[in-house]
Design a protein around this motif. Structure first.
Motif, PDB file in Angstrom:
ATOM      1  N   VAL A  66       0.859  -1.203   0.000  1.00 56.65           N
ATOM      2  CA  VAL A  66       0.000   0.000   0.000  1.00 56.65           C
ATOM      3  C   VAL A  66       0.889   1.244   0.000  1.00 56.65           C
ATOM      4  O   VAL A  66       0.602   2.241  -0.667  1.00 56.65           O
ATOM      5  N   ILE A  67       2.009   1.143   0.714  1.00 57.50           N
ATOM      6  CA  ILE A  67       2.943   2.288   0.726  1.00 57.50           C
ATOM      7  C   ILE A  67       3.959   2.164  -0.414  1.00 57.50           C
ATOM      8  O   ILE A  67       4.213   3.120  -1.140  1.00 57.50           O
ATOM      9  N   ILE A  68       4.500   0.954  -0.566  1.00 61.75           N
ATOM     10  CA  ILE A  68       5.601   0.781  -1.533  1.00 61.75           C
ATOM     11  C   ILE A  68       5.177   1.141  -2.957  1.00 61.75           C
ATOM     12  O   ILE A  68       5.944   1.734  -3.718  1.00 61.75           O
ATOM     13  N   CYS A  79       5.934  13.209  -0.354  1.00 58.51           N
ATOM     14  CA  CYS A  79       7.259  12.821   0.156  1.00 58.51           C
ATOM     15  C   CYS A  79       8.406  13.510  -0.575  1.00 58.51           C
ATOM     16  O   CYS A  79       9.424  13.840   0.028  1.00 58.51           O
ATOM     17  N   THR A  80       8.213  13.728  -1.872  1.00 55.56           N
ATOM     18  CA  THR A  80       9.298  14.371  -2.625  1.00 55.56           C
ATOM     19  C   THR A  80       9.556  15.795  -2.121  1.00 55.56           C
ATOM     20  O   THR A  80      10.653  16.321  -2.266  1.00 55.56           O
ATOM     21  N   TYR A 109       7.753   5.232   0.782  1.00 58.02           N
ATOM     22  CA  TYR A 109       6.827   5.680  -0.268  1.00 58.02           C
ATOM     23  C   TYR A 109       7.514   5.757  -1.636  1.00 58.02           C
ATOM     24  O   TYR A 109       6.845   5.906  -2.655  1.00 58.02           O
ATOM     25  N   CYS A 110       8.858   5.736  -1.634  1.00 64.11           N
ATOM     26  CA  CYS A 110       9.514   5.913  -2.928  1.00 64.11           C
ATOM     27  C   CYS A 110      10.787   5.091  -3.109  1.00 64.11           C
ATOM     28  O   CYS A 110      11.242   4.901  -4.243  1.00 64.11           O
ATOM     29  N   PRO A 144      12.600  -6.640  -3.986  1.00 60.38           N
ATOM     30  CA  PRO A 144      12.888  -5.240  -4.273  1.00 60.38           C
ATOM     31  C   PRO A 144      11.975  -4.696  -5.388  1.00 60.38           C
ATOM     32  O   PRO A 144      11.610  -5.428  -6.305  1.00 60.38           O
ATOM     33  N   VAL A 145      11.567  -3.455  -5.235  1.00 59.58           N
ATOM     34  CA  VAL A 145      10.742  -2.828  -6.280  1.00 59.58           C
ATOM     35  C   VAL A 145      11.487  -1.632  -6.843  1.00 59.58           C
ATOM     36  O   VAL A 145      12.427  -1.127  -6.231  1.00 59.58           O
ATOM     37  N   LYS A 146      11.041  -1.213  -7.991  1.00 58.47           N
ATOM     38  CA  LYS A 146      11.697  -0.098  -8.666  1.00 58.47           C
ATOM     39  C   LYS A 146      11.525   1.193  -7.852  1.00 58.47           C
ATOM     40  O   LYS A 146      10.440   1.484  -7.354  1.00 58.47           O
ATOM     41  N   SER A 147      12.591   1.932  -7.723  1.00 58.10           N
ATOM     42  CA  SER A 147      12.520   3.179  -6.962  1.00 58.10           C
ATOM     43  C   SER A 147      11.852   4.280  -7.790  1.00 58.10           C
ATOM     44  O   SER A 147      12.020   4.350  -8.996  1.00 58.10           O
ATOM     45  N   HIS A 148      11.105   5.128  -7.118  1.00 57.91           N
ATOM     46  CA  HIS A 148      10.492   6.282  -7.809  1.00 57.91           C
ATOM     47  C   HIS A 148      11.380   7.507  -7.743  1.00 57.91           C
ATOM     48  O   HIS A 148      11.124   8.488  -8.391  1.00 57.91           O
ATOM     49  N   SER A 149      12.361   7.468  -6.849  1.00 61.20           N
ATOM     50  CA  SER A 149      13.138   8.693  -6.627  1.00 61.20           C
ATOM     51  C   SER A 149      14.216   8.851  -7.682  1.00 61.20           C
ATOM     52  O   SER A 149      14.581   7.921  -8.359  1.00 61.20           O
TER      53      SER A 149
END
Lengths: 149, 441
Positions: A66-68, A79-80, A109-110, A144-149
């Motif tokens: 839900v957050i990831i 968050c950014t 979150y990111c 691991p998931v892809k980072s948004h940052s």
């Protein structure tokens, strides 16, 4: 008072009013993870770090994705904007544990890896925090998931 | 047709822009008018947050749907500014409603909006070199008033505007307020002649519940509403003497009490007063207090009647023609020479307001692009003095100025009448007529 009114204040970044409205909405729907996900951010911004950790732990114990899986734009995630503010804070030693906890929660979150890194650092500074310790265990078992940052 | 398509067809038939959002403020419908006003295609905005598309300052400070959620009442005709895709600001009036489920829980909202840009276009195009905050004219007396308004822009002294009915006292008051340091503060207007004495006192100073028979709840007065700003007291000479004492106290000390209350309140209000009466005569007859007169008359402004500044009549008439043309959409551009002769010859006892009404009357009766003399109100036609327009214009020193202005424009454009007319912001035919009258053709 309603979830929708909470959303109105959240997207306007008025975290105090969003917090009040989300709390009331949560009484009607105590399992609502979306509300808790936003309450983590509201609590952090209002300086209620223990409350934030409670919500954080409740969410990741149930469904960490839900957050990831947050999309900074599509989900209007602040968050950014918030993370750089916390990262640039000039703080004294006793507060460093809290900052690491805060950044550990916000980075989820990111960026999962950074989130785990900050949470682990906070744990080295306060080894007694069981919720953080459990949170790290949950997060380190995730793919691991892809980072948004 | 399924219900979704039907809903979209209904929404697309509306002239107002309209979008709906879910409870997270994500857009879930966006009609055709909204596409046209904002410059986005429907498929580009569905699913996005309304704040990312509308980009109004209200989104953060004063969200219309948020207001509805908090107050429980729908919002109508709320003035705002939204942003076109290109970044251009669009003035709008909007309505907002919250959608609720069977349990009365909010599940989304509807926002509709009307584009008011056309009103700004009208105002802009009516603003010319001879239009100062709505004051039309280049006559010496008007230029002096404009100079005075600019000179006193930074002052907070009281102003007394004197002039016949319809001469434009309120327009001058508006211009004073709009150029003053208080331009962004409240501007409250009240006509002192329309209220019976006890109601006027209540209007100006407010009252508390039970202070008189109809006072069923506390009411704030206009002076309190105007605190920090400006109050315009129209027809001030009609104010009863007992009220004049109270007004004098506000002017001297800035203090007053609401009717029926002993608490003294303090305000900081600039007063602009106006009258069409001979106020000196009123003072001699004991109808107006001398001390109040001197308090109000710090900056006196006398607006001449229209018959004393006839050189402004062509400009004013053209201004009203442009205005009614834009409002009504009728393609009427000017008057013919005979109609202008009559307009200039007539004495206009009702001043600019009467001229505006006469143009509106002629406008309503005119079917082609030019207003002919026969379309003017009968009283104007019958009572206009005989004589030619040229003679009237020649009698006025202003003609020399206009001669120079037109000649300058013609020379600049190598006597190309179309280009000169465009620069002078007048019709080509009007320019030709003026050139003939001034001996330039």
């Amino acid at each position: 008072m309603s979830e929708m009114l909470g959303n109105r204040y959240f997207i306007a970044r008025q975290y105090d009013k969003a917090y009040d409205n989300y709390q009331i909405a949560l009484n009607d729907d105590p399992k609502n993870l979306k509300l808790k996900k936003r309450l983590i951010i509201c609590s952090i911004q209002l300086g209620q770090i223990d409350k934030a950790i409670d919500y954080f732990f409740e969410v990741i114990s149930t469904d960490p994705y839900v957050i990831i899986n947050t999309d900074p734009y599509r989900d209007d995630c602040p968050c950014t904007e918030i993370i750089p503010q916390w990262e640039s804070k000039n703080i004294s030693d006793p507060e460093k544990v809290r900052i690491n906890e805060i950044l550990g929660m916000l980075y989820l979150y990111c960026d999962l890896k950074k989130s785990i890194k900050y949470l682990e650092t906070s744990l080295t500074q306060d080894k007694t925090n069981k919720k953080i310790s459990s949170a790290i265990k949950i997060l380190t078992t995730l793919k691991p998931v892809k980072s948004h940052s | 047709m399924n219900s979704n398509k039907l809903n979209n067809a209904i929404l697309d038939s509306l002239g107002e822009g309209l979008f709906t959002v879910d409870k997270e403020f994500r857009i879930n419908s966006f009609n055709r008018a909204a596409e046209q006003i904002l410059g986005y295609r429907r498929d580009e905005v569905i699913g996005d947050f309304c704040k990312n598309i509308i980009k109004s300052h209200r989104c953060y400070e004063d969200c219309p749907l948020g207001k509805v959620l908090e107050s429980g009442s729908n919002l109508f005709d709320c003035e705002s500014e939204i942003e076109h895709r290109s970044g251009r600001k669009i003035p709008v009036k909007l309505n907002a409603t919250v959608l609720r489920d069977n349990e009365n829980k909010p599940i989304g909202g509807v926002v509709s909006f009307r584009d008011l840009s056309y009103l700004e276009t009208i105002q802009k195009s009516l603003r010319t070199e001879s239009n100062y905050h709505g004051i039309i004219g280049t006559h010496k007396s008007i230029r002096e008033i404009i100079t005075l308004i600019e000179e006193v822009a930074e002052s907070k002294s009281n102003v007394l505007i004197m002039g016949e009915s319809g001469s434009g006292k309120e327009m001058v008051a508006n211009a004073i307020q709009a150029t003053s340091l208080r331009k962004n503060k409240p501007f409250i207007k009240i006509n002192c002649s329309v209220f019976p004495p006890h109601i006027l006192a209540s209007e100006l100073f407010g009252h508390v519940k039970g202070s008189y028979t109809d006072a069923i709840k506390d009411r704030i007065g206009r002076f309190e509403l105007a605190d920090g700003g400006t109050i315009f007291l129209d027809e001030v000479a009609e104010m009863p003497l007992e009220m004049q004492v109270q007004l004098l106290r506000v002017l001297q000390e800035g203090t007053f009490e609401r009717i029926g209350e002993s608490i003294t309140r303090k305000v900081d209000v600039r007063v602009i007063a106006a009258t069409n009466k001979n106020i000196t005569e009123h003072m001699h007859n004991g109808k107006f207090r001398e001390d109040l007169y001197y308090r109000l008359n710090v900056i006196p402004i006398h607006i001449p009647p229209l018959r004393e500044r006839k050189s402004d009549i062509p400009n004013l008439a053209q201004h009203f023609i442009n205005k009614f043309s834009m409002i009504s959409g009728k393609k009427i551009f000017e008057t013919d020479d005979d109609a202008m002769d009559i307009l200039v010859s007539y004495d206009w006892p009702g001043n600019v307001r009467e001229l505006e009404n006469a143009v509106e009357y002629a406008f309503a009766r005119t079917k082609d692009s030019v207003i002919h003399a026969s379309k003017l109100p009968p009283v104007v036609r019958m009572e206009a003095h005989t004589g030619t327009h040229k003679k009237q214009i020649d009698d006025i020193p202003f003609a020399e100025e206009e001669y120079a202005r037109i000649k300058r424009a013609l020379e600049k454009h190598y006597w190309n009448r179309s280009r000169a007319a465009r620069e002078l912001e007048m019709g080509r035919t009007t320019l030709w007529r003026k050139m003939k009258n001034l001996g330039l053709a």
